[in-house]
Design a protein around this motif. Structure first.
Motif, PDB file in Angstrom:
ATOM      1  N   ARG A   1      -1.948   7.165   7.621  1.00 21.53           N
ATOM      2  CA  ARG A   1      -3.113   7.339   6.739  1.00 21.53           C
ATOM      3  C   ARG A   1      -3.461   6.045   6.017  1.00 21.53           C
ATOM      4  NH1 ARG A   1      -1.683  13.430   4.711  1.00 21.53           N
ATOM      5  NH2 ARG A   1      -2.610  14.478   6.501  1.00 21.53           N
ATOM      6  N   VAL A   2      -2.456   5.314   5.549  1.00 21.37           N
ATOM      7  CA  VAL A   2      -2.696   4.033   4.876  1.00 21.37           C
ATOM      8  C   VAL A   2      -3.344   3.040   5.840  1.00 21.37           C
ATOM      9  CG1 VAL A   2      -1.481   2.010   3.948  1.00 21.37           C
ATOM     10  CG2 VAL A   2      -0.953   4.273   3.074  1.00 21.37           C
TER      11      VAL A   2
ATOM     12  N   ILE B   1       7.317  12.405   7.435  1.00 20.55           N
ATOM     13  CA  ILE B   1       6.485  12.263   6.237  1.00 20.55           C
ATOM     14  C   ILE B   1       6.074  10.807   6.060  1.00 20.55           C
ATOM     15  CG2 ILE B   1       6.372  12.591   3.728  1.00 20.55           C
ATOM     16  CD1 ILE B   1       6.511  15.212   5.485  1.00 20.55           C
ATOM     17  N   GLU B   2       7.006   9.882   6.274  1.00 12.16           N
ATOM     18  CA  GLU B   2       6.687   8.451   6.201  1.00 12.16           C
ATOM     19  C   GLU B   2       5.665   8.079   7.270  1.00 12.16           C
ATOM     20  OE1 GLU B   2      11.004   6.824   4.583  1.00 12.16           O
ATOM     21  OE2 GLU B   2      10.656   7.013   6.731  1.00 12.16           O
TER      22      GLU B   2
ATOM     23  N   PRO C   1      -2.895  10.460  12.033  1.00 12.27           N
ATOM     24  CA  PRO C   1      -1.493  10.666  12.408  1.00 12.27           C
ATOM     25  C   PRO C   1      -1.333  11.462  13.704  1.00 12.27           C
ATOM     26  CG  PRO C   1      -1.826  11.181  10.088  1.00 12.27           C
ATOM     27  CD  PRO C   1      -3.179  10.933  10.687  1.00 12.27           C
TER      28      PRO C   1
ATOM     29  N   ILE D   1       3.345   9.934   8.630  1.00 14.70           N
ATOM     30  CA  ILE D   1       2.016  10.413   8.233  1.00 14.70           C
ATOM     31  C   ILE D   1       1.430   9.518   7.150  1.00 14.70           C
ATOM     32  CG2 ILE D   1       0.784  12.331   7.114  1.00 14.70           C
ATOM     33  CD1 ILE D   1       2.826  14.200   8.596  1.00 14.70           C
ATOM     34  N   GLU D   2       2.243   9.179   6.156  1.00 16.60           N
ATOM     35  CA  GLU D   2       1.779   8.319   5.062  1.00 16.60           C
ATOM     36  C   GLU D   2       1.346   6.953   5.598  1.00 16.60           C
ATOM     37  OE1 GLU D   2       3.446   6.264   0.941  1.00 16.60           O
ATOM     38  OE2 GLU D   2       4.810   7.414   2.185  1.00 16.60           O
ATOM     39  N   ILE D   3       2.151   6.365   6.463  1.00 16.86           N
ATOM     40  CA  ILE D   3       1.832   5.047   7.018  1.00 16.86           C
ATOM     41  C   ILE D   3       0.554   5.117   7.842  1.00 16.86           C
ATOM     42  CG2 ILE D   3       2.607   3.290   8.667  1.00 16.86           C
ATOM     43  CD1 ILE D   3       5.502   3.925   7.615  1.00 16.86           C
TER      44      ILE D   3
ATOM     45  N   ARG E   1       0.805  -1.227   0.000  1.00 15.58           N
ATOM     46  CA  ARG E   1       0.000   0.000   0.000  1.00 15.58           C
ATOM     47  C   ARG E   1       0.836   1.275   0.000  1.00 15.58           C
ATOM     48  NH1 ARG E   1      -5.522  -1.058   3.393  1.00 15.58           N
ATOM     49  NH2 ARG E   1      -6.075  -2.990   2.337  1.00 15.58           N
ATOM     50  N   ILE E   2       2.024   1.197   0.597  1.00 18.19           N
ATOM     51  CA  ILE E   2       2.895   2.381   0.591  1.00 18.19           C
ATOM     52  C   ILE E   2       3.929   2.307  -0.536  1.00 18.19           C
ATOM     53  CG2 ILE E   2       2.547   2.945   3.024  1.00 18.19           C
ATOM     54  CD1 ILE E   2       5.301   1.702   3.622  1.00 18.19           C
ATOM     55  N   LYS E   3       3.786   1.264  -1.367  1.00 13.51           N
ATOM     56  CA  LYS E   3       4.646   1.085  -2.544  1.00 13.51           C
ATOM     57  C   LYS E   3       6.126   1.032  -2.171  1.00 13.51           C
ATOM     58  CE  LYS E   3       1.347   3.114  -5.777  1.00 13.51           C
ATOM     59  NZ  LYS E   3       0.191   3.039  -4.990  1.00 13.51           N
ATOM     60  N   ARG E   4       6.401   0.227  -1.167  1.00 11.84           N
ATOM     61  CA  ARG E   4       7.773  -0.013  -0.714  1.00 11.84           C
ATOM     62  C   ARG E   4       7.980  -1.516  -0.635  1.00 11.84           C
ATOM     63  NH1 ARG E   4       9.932   4.583   2.096  1.00 11.84           N
ATOM     64  NH2 ARG E   4       8.953   6.349   1.093  1.00 11.84           N
TER      65      ARG E   4
END
Length: 86
Positions: A71-72, A64-65, A77, A67-69, A43-46
């Motif tokens: 939200r996914v 930033i990571e 956050p 927040i992205e994690i 989902r985080i394309k990693r």
């Protein structure tokens, strides 16, 4: 500030108590979301290794990571960050 003094010095955070708390918060949020490490990585394309190393405490997570994690994972956050501050 004199060189070598402790006040205002950033210490390494990898494997610190705060870093361990961060990992715990993210792992709990991932579990609550019902996702595996592989699911989150997709989902985080990693790569899966990104999530594995992060959760093993071998990798830092920048803001930033984070927040992205969050939200996914369907988490707020700010709420997760608040848990780190407790």
């Amino acid at each position: 500030m004199a060189r070598g003094t402790r006040a205002g010095v950033l210490r390494k955070t990898l494997r610190s108590r705060g870093h361990e708390t961060l990992i715990k918060v993210l792992v709990e949020a991932r579990g609550k979301a019902g996702l595996t490490q592989r699911d989150l990585a997709a989902r985080i394309k990693r790569p899966h290794s990104f999530v594995g190393r992060m959760e093993a405490g071998e990798r830092r997570v920048d803001v930033i990571e984070f927040i992205e994690i969050a939200r996914v994972l369907g988490a707020d956050p700010k709420e997760l960050f608040g848990r780190l501050m407790e």
